[in-house]
Write a protein that holds these residues in place. Structure first.
Motif, PDB file in Angstrom:
ATOM      1  N   SER A 277       0.867  -1.184   0.000  1.00 27.09           N
ATOM      2  CA  SER A 277       0.000   0.000   0.000  1.00 27.09           C
ATOM      3  C   SER A 277       0.900   1.228   0.000  1.00 27.09           C
ATOM      4  O   SER A 277       1.001   1.949   0.979  1.00 27.09           O
ATOM      5  CB  SER A 277      -0.919   0.012   1.225  1.00 27.09           C
ATOM      6  OG  SER A 277      -1.764   1.146   1.201  1.00 27.09           O
ATOM      7  N   ARG A 295      -6.163   5.689  -8.046  1.00 24.67           N
ATOM      8  CA  ARG A 295      -6.554   4.645  -7.092  1.00 24.67           C
ATOM      9  C   ARG A 295      -6.034   3.290  -7.556  1.00 24.67           C
ATOM     10  O   ARG A 295      -6.187   2.928  -8.729  1.00 24.67           O
ATOM     11  CB  ARG A 295      -8.079   4.607  -6.960  1.00 24.67           C
ATOM     12  CG  ARG A 295      -8.600   3.570  -5.978  1.00 24.67           C
ATOM     13  CD  ARG A 295     -10.096   3.718  -5.773  1.00 24.67           C
ATOM     14  NE  ARG A 295     -10.634   2.630  -4.978  1.00 24.67           N
ATOM     15  CZ  ARG A 295     -11.909   2.545  -4.578  1.00 24.67           C
ATOM     16  NH1 ARG A 295     -12.766   3.505  -4.914  1.00 24.67           N
ATOM     17  NH2 ARG A 295     -12.314   1.521  -3.844  1.00 24.67           N
ATOM     18  N   ARG A 296      -5.399   2.565  -6.632  1.00 24.19           N
ATOM     19  CA  ARG A 296      -4.844   1.255  -6.966  1.00 24.19           C
ATOM     20  C   ARG A 296      -5.182   0.260  -5.849  1.00 24.19           C
ATOM     21  O   ARG A 296      -5.229   0.618  -4.675  1.00 24.19           O
ATOM     22  CB  ARG A 296      -3.320   1.333  -7.121  1.00 24.19           C
ATOM     23  CG  ARG A 296      -2.878   2.294  -8.229  1.00 24.19           C
ATOM     24  CD  ARG A 296      -1.377   2.230  -8.447  1.00 24.19           C
ATOM     25  NE  ARG A 296      -0.939   3.226  -9.425  1.00 24.19           N
ATOM     26  CZ  ARG A 296      -1.058   3.116 -10.740  1.00 24.19           C
ATOM     27  NH1 ARG A 296      -1.617   2.034 -11.237  1.00 24.19           N
ATOM     28  NH2 ARG A 296      -0.633   4.060 -11.541  1.00 24.19           N
ATOM     29  N   ALA A 297      -5.372  -0.979  -6.237  1.00 21.02           N
ATOM     30  CA  ALA A 297      -5.654  -2.029  -5.259  1.00 21.02           C
ATOM     31  C   ALA A 297      -4.458  -2.196  -4.321  1.00 21.02           C
ATOM     32  O   ALA A 297      -3.306  -2.043  -4.736  1.00 21.02           O
ATOM     33  CB  ALA A 297      -5.961  -3.345  -5.960  1.00 21.02           C
ATOM     34  N   GLU A 308      -6.266   2.752  -0.940  1.00 21.89           N
ATOM     35  CA  GLU A 308      -6.152   2.645  -2.398  1.00 21.89           C
ATOM     36  C   GLU A 308      -5.935   4.014  -3.042  1.00 21.89           C
ATOM     37  O   GLU A 308      -5.211   4.142  -4.027  1.00 21.89           O
ATOM     38  CB  GLU A 308      -7.423   1.997  -2.953  1.00 21.89           C
ATOM     39  CG  GLU A 308      -7.600   0.554  -2.484  1.00 21.89           C
ATOM     40  CD  GLU A 308      -8.943  -0.028  -2.887  1.00 21.89           C
ATOM     41  OE1 GLU A 308      -9.810   0.735  -3.374  1.00 21.89           O
ATOM     42  OE2 GLU A 308      -9.128  -1.256  -2.727  1.00 21.89           O
TER      43      GLU A 308
END
Length: 418
Positions: A277, A295-297, A308
């Motif tokens: 993260s 936004r990213r997982a 995210e």
């Protein structure tokens, strides 16, 4: 009277009068998070830092003149802040540092630094006659808001928490009487739902980033560090980072003190992110603007710093860049190893996200970001009881034994205690 002068957008020269708006800059939207700016000239003339140190208030309301509340404001009943700052020579020796201090935020009433932000938001709600306050959280902010709102008949607390949050972080706000909704999705999904609900139902949002009062609450940890060190800043302050709100608050606290002339320098801020993260760390390394962050997982055991799309990304990047600090990333394994490290060498019981700072210091030393002669303060943001299952993973099990002293003697000899 309060010295609160104006809201100022972090992205530009947009300024707004107190009471003109509640959340972010209308021109810059969610990225345009707001600073609360004071009449520093007036404060320099009217305040005496030594009088604060000599006072009888043993919580963060000792800094009420430096907060955006009237002196006669109704305040929540829980005593937040004035947490211990421990000198940690054994940890310093282990990590190869000359001087380490640890600020233990796990001793706050609900067990985390988030109590500071929630205390300001609840006080603001009381001042404005607000009846419902809501927030999204992985657990700590939820518990903090629920705890600070407990016992207040005039305020209802509504919380949106990911369904897979640690059980303790769900049980705690329920015990405080909050309305808890378990969202089928990530923290960011819970955040979006909370934002929509506040707009739909007219609730007051405590959500990280958008509410400027959260920054003002979190800045009090920096005020305390400076005061506890004799009104000076250490060389480096390290803190774990998810949404970016705590590191933003720490920067604001030291920046305010610098405007007052109460400290001589800003500390360099070291933001520690989980490898799974690391949105802000990656943006910092790439030199990206807040607007370029997508936004990213994410995937990490440290739920408190899993984000995210960091909601306080504008302030967080500014905090690190303007303090000439840095971001580092650490593995989940390294975080788990740091829990017993802090426990055994300092007596500080930390959840994974909080223990990440010790791993971060090791990483920063390896990368040459900090020097072994730097005086560094580690902010441990949350208590280990928040996620006891992860703590159990980090330590060996207790030794089973029958009630037999001869067996005990044999076991003691095996482990070298006799």
């Amino acid at each position: 009277m309060t010295a609160f002068q104006e809201f100022r957008c972090v992205l530009g020269d947009c300024c707004f009068a107190p009471g003109e708006l509640d959340y972010t800059c209308p021109q810059h939207g969610e990225l345009g998070t707001l600073d609360i700016v004071y009449d520093y000239e007036s404060l320099r003339a009217s305040l005496d830092r030594d009088a604060i140190s000599g006072g009888q208030i043993a919580n963060h309301w000792r800094y009420l003149p430096l907060l955006p509340l009237a002196p006669d404001s109704q305040l929540p009943s829980l005593s937040v802040g004035w947490t211990p700052l421990y000198c940690a020579p054994r940890l310093a020796e282990k990590l190869g540092m000359k001087q380490i201090w640890i600020k233990d935020e796990g001793v706050n009433p609900t067990g985390s630094l988030k109590d500071r932000a929630s205390s300001l938001v609840v006080a603001r709600a009381l001042q404005a006659g607000i009846e419902v306050v809501a927030t999204a959280s992985t657990g700590n902010a939820a518990a903090a808001l629920a705890g600070l709102g407990a016992g207040l008949e005039q305020i209802e607390i509504v919380l949106f928490v990911p369904h897979d949050a640690p059980p303790a972080k769900i049980a705690q706000p329920l015990a405080y009487g909050a309305h808890v909704f378990l969202v089928d999705g990530s923290y960011d999904d819970a955040y979006e739902l909370c934002t929509r609900a506040c707009a739909e139902f007219g609730w007051y949002s405590r959500n990280t980033g958008v509410n400027p009062f959260t920054t003002e609450g979190k800045k009090t940890v920096a005020l305390e560090i400076a005061e506890q060190l004799g009104w000076r800043a250490p060389d480096v302050v390290a803190v774990s980072v998810g949404d970016g709100s705590i590191i933003s608050g720490i920067y604001k606290g030291f920046w305010d003190l610098l405007q007052l002339g109460w400290i001589e320098k800003l500390p360099r801020l070291l933001g520690v992110q989980a490898e799974g993260s690391a949105v802000l760390a990656n943006a910092w390394r790439a030199g990206l603007s807040p607007a370029a962050i997508k936004r990213r997982a994410v995937r990490t055991i440290a739920d408190s710093i899993a984000a995210e799309l960091p909601r306080d990304r504008s302030k967080a990047l500014r905090a690190v860049r303007e303090s000439h600090g840095a971001f580092v990333t650490v593995s989940d394994k390294h975080m788990l190893e740091s829990i017993p490290l802090l426990g055994r060498l300092c007596g500080v019981f930390a959840e994974p996200a909080a223990a990440a700072v010790a791993a971060g210091v090791e990483q920063a030393l390896q990368e040459g970001i900090i020097d072994s002669n730097d005086e560094i303060c580690l902010v441990s943001t949350g208590n280990g009881l928040k996620d006891i299952d992860r703590v159990r993973e980090s330590v060996a099990g207790a030794l089973p034994i029958p009630a037999d002293v001869d067996v005990l003697r044999a076991r003691l000899e095996e482990i070298g205690l006799l």
